[in-house]
Scaffold this motif. Structure first.
Motif, short mmCIF file in Angstrom:
data_model
loop_
_atom_site.label_atom_id
_atom_site.label_comp_id
_atom_site.label_asym_id
_atom_site.label_seq_id
_atom_site.Cartn_x
_atom_site.Cartn_y
_atom_site.Cartn_z
N MET A 1 0.86 -1.19 0.00
CA MET A 1 0.00 0.00 0.00
C MET A 1 0.89 1.24 0.00
N SER A 2 0.65 2.13 -0.98
CA SER A 2 1.57 3.25 -1.19
C SER A 2 1.49 4.29 -0.07
N ASN A 3 0.42 4.23 0.74
CA ASN A 3 0.28 5.24 1.80
C ASN A 3 0.89 4.77 3.12
N THR A 4 1.81 3.82 3.03
CA THR A 4 2.50 3.36 4.25
C THR A 4 4.00 3.51 4.08
N ILE A 5 4.70 3.55 5.21
CA ILE A 5 6.17 3.59 5.18
C ILE A 5 6.68 2.29 5.80
N ILE A 6 7.35 1.49 4.95
CA ILE A 6 7.79 0.16 5.37
C ILE A 6 9.29 0.14 5.67
N ASP A 7 10.03 0.96 4.91
CA ASP A 7 11.48 0.91 5.00
C ASP A 7 12.03 2.29 4.67
N THR A 8 13.13 2.68 5.29
CA THR A 8 13.74 3.96 4.97
C THR A 8 15.23 3.77 4.67
N ASN A 9 15.73 4.61 3.80
CA ASN A 9 17.17 4.59 3.49
C ASN A 9 17.67 6.02 3.36
N PHE A 10 17.51 6.79 4.43
CA PHE A 10 17.93 8.18 4.40
C PHE A 10 19.43 8.29 4.61
N ASN A 11 19.95 9.44 4.18
CA ASN A 11 21.36 9.73 4.44
C ASN A 11 21.42 11.16 4.97
N PHE A 12 21.28 11.30 6.28
CA PHE A 12 21.22 12.62 6.89
C PHE A 12 22.62 13.19 7.10
N PRO B 1 4.12 -8.99 6.34
CA PRO B 1 4.55 -8.53 5.00
C PRO B 1 3.99 -7.18 4.58
N LYS B 2 2.86 -6.74 5.15
CA LYS B 2 2.26 -5.47 4.75
C LYS B 2 2.27 -4.47 5.90
N GLY B 3 2.39 -3.19 5.55
CA GLY B 3 2.33 -2.14 6.55
C GLY B 3 0.90 -1.75 6.88
N ILE B 4 0.72 -1.08 8.02
CA ILE B 4 -0.60 -0.64 8.47
C ILE B 4 -0.65 0.89 8.37
N PRO B 5 -1.55 1.45 7.53
CA PRO B 5 -1.60 2.90 7.39
C PRO B 5 -1.74 3.62 8.74
N TYR B 6 -0.91 4.64 8.93
CA TYR B 6 -0.89 5.54 10.10
C TYR B 6 -0.35 4.90 11.39
N LYS B 7 0.01 3.63 11.34
CA LYS B 7 0.46 2.95 12.57
C LYS B 7 1.70 3.63 13.17
N VAL C 1 3.02 -16.87 7.54
CA VAL C 1 2.12 -15.76 7.86
C VAL C 1 0.91 -15.83 6.93
N PRO C 2 -0.32 -15.82 7.49
CA PRO C 2 -1.50 -15.88 6.62
C PRO C 2 -1.63 -14.62 5.77
N PHE C 3 -2.31 -14.75 4.63
CA PHE C 3 -2.51 -13.63 3.73
C PHE C 3 -3.36 -12.56 4.40
N MET C 4 -2.92 -11.31 4.31
CA MET C 4 -3.69 -10.19 4.86
C MET C 4 -4.23 -9.37 3.69
N SER C 5 -5.54 -9.39 3.50
CA SER C 5 -6.14 -8.63 2.40
C SER C 5 -6.07 -7.13 2.72
N ASP C 6 -6.20 -6.30 1.67
CA ASP C 6 -6.22 -4.85 1.89
C ASP C 6 -7.38 -4.46 2.81
N GLU C 7 -8.50 -5.18 2.69
CA GLU C 7 -9.67 -4.89 3.55
C GLU C 7 -9.32 -5.16 5.01
N TYR C 8 -8.62 -6.29 5.26
CA TYR C 8 -8.23 -6.61 6.65
C TYR C 8 -7.24 -5.56 7.17
N ILE C 9 -6.28 -5.17 6.33
CA ILE C 9 -5.29 -4.15 6.71
C ILE C 9 -6.00 -2.86 7.13
N GLU C 10 -7.03 -2.46 6.37
CA GLU C 10 -7.79 -1.24 6.71
C GLU C 10 -8.46 -1.37 8.08
N THR C 11 -8.98 -2.57 8.38
CA THR C 11 -9.63 -2.74 9.70
C THR C 11 -8.59 -2.63 10.82
#
Length: 315
Positions: A1-12, A50-56, A267-277
């Motif tokens: 889901m594009s509205n989540t942040i799963i990984d970062t590779n910044f170079n501050f 495997p999937k991120g949770i929006p706003y978590k 890990v069981p499959f997590m649908s986008d609908e389940y992720i939203e819940t």
């Protein structure tokens, strides 16, 4: 889901290294301060889903920083700034290699051990005749060793911590004192919101000048278990399950789908609908725990937003 942040590779600027935990990514700036980014990764049974949770990440970061502000009169903490909804900045600390778990009620892991016939947890006795979710006569501290990524945290007794030299006795006495004080305050805050703080964990570190401070997260739904106070007694008397506010609902869903982080399990499959819940539940957790309406940050490009805010802070 594009509205989540799963990984970062910044170079501050002045960045020395980066440590990636199960959920947080910690950037070391000049061996002086840490930039901690709360991602949207979800971990359960010490396995990252495997999937991120929006706003978590935003939710966890904002609960933790609010709770640190609400307890800093009792226990010093590492935090110095929050330049972004997903970011906390604070003092570089050398973390203690134990998690200070404290339990006011016999739930979760403690209840599973109790059902298996054990009456000692981390060297602490549990009274006979208890039912799941009963309150302990007084809160018990049941520490765990801090696992590396992919490993499981393990129960450990106070005696073993001291015997193995993981923490000195002088420091451990302070950790126990801080843990009890934080749990007492956390319980009072929870009660004011109609909640019961069931159990939680705290992590501590030492600053460069040797001060012991609270680090990482505090009183979030990932590190803590809450019950709704309303109807608690009635549900206990009737042998019913308690209404929970914690990550336990994810664990129960995984268990019901045949996953407990054991070898050979997938890990069981997590649908986008389940992720939203799950995202909706985390927002509910935030609003109940803080007593405030959750304001969603702009997630059209989280990576750019975080990078811009951190760079502005670092100057």
């Amino acid at each position: 889901m594009s509205n989540t942040i799963i990984d970062t590779n910044f170079n501050f600027p002045r960045q020395k290294n980066v440590y990636k935990g199960k959920v947080r990514e910690v950037y070391n700036i000049n061996d002086d301060e840490l930039v901690m980014i709360a991602t949207d990764r979800l971990s359960a049974f010490d396995v990252v889903m495997p999937k991120g949770i929006p706003y978590k990440g935003q939710i966890l970061n904002q609960i933790a920083t609010k709770m640190m502000a609400a307890t800093e009169d009792l226990v010093p903490n590492w935090l110095t700034a929050t330049p972004d909804p997903n970011v906390a900045v604070g003092h570089l600390c050398d973390p203690f290699k134990v998690e200070m778990v404290i339990r006011g009620y016999m739930s979760g892991h403690a209840a599973r051990e109790y059902k298996a016939g054990k009456r000692m947890l981390c060297g602490v006795p549990m009274p006979e005749g208890m039912k799941e979710n009963d309150a302990f006569p007084e809160p018990i501290i049941t520490p765990a060793t801090k696992a590396e990524m992919g490993d499981h945290d393990e129960d450990i007794s106070r005696e073993d911590i001291l015997k193995r030299g993981i923490v000195s006795e002088e420091d451990y006495i302070i950790l126990e004192d801080y843990t009890r004080k934080l749990f007492q305050r956390g319980s009072e805050i929870a009660a004011s919101r109609g909640l019961i703080l069931v159990d939680t964990k705290y992590e501590f570190g030492k600053t460069k000048d040797g001060q012991i401070v609270l680090i990482d997260e505090i009183h979030t739904p990932d590190s803590s278990r809450y019950f709704y106070a309303d109807g608690y007694e009635e549900r206990q008397a009737n042998g019913e399950a308690q209404k929970q506010l914690s990550k336990e609902f994810v664990r129960q869903w995984l268990i019901s789908n045949g996953f407990q982080g054991l070898e050979g399990q997938n890990v069981p499959f997590m649908s986008d609908e389940y992720i939203e819940t799950v995202s909706d539940r985390y927002i509910e957790l935030y609003e109940n725990i803080t007593g405030e309406t959750f304001v969603k940050a702009d997630v059209s490009n989280i990576q750019e937003r975080i990078e811009a805010n951190v760079l502005e802070y670092l100057g």
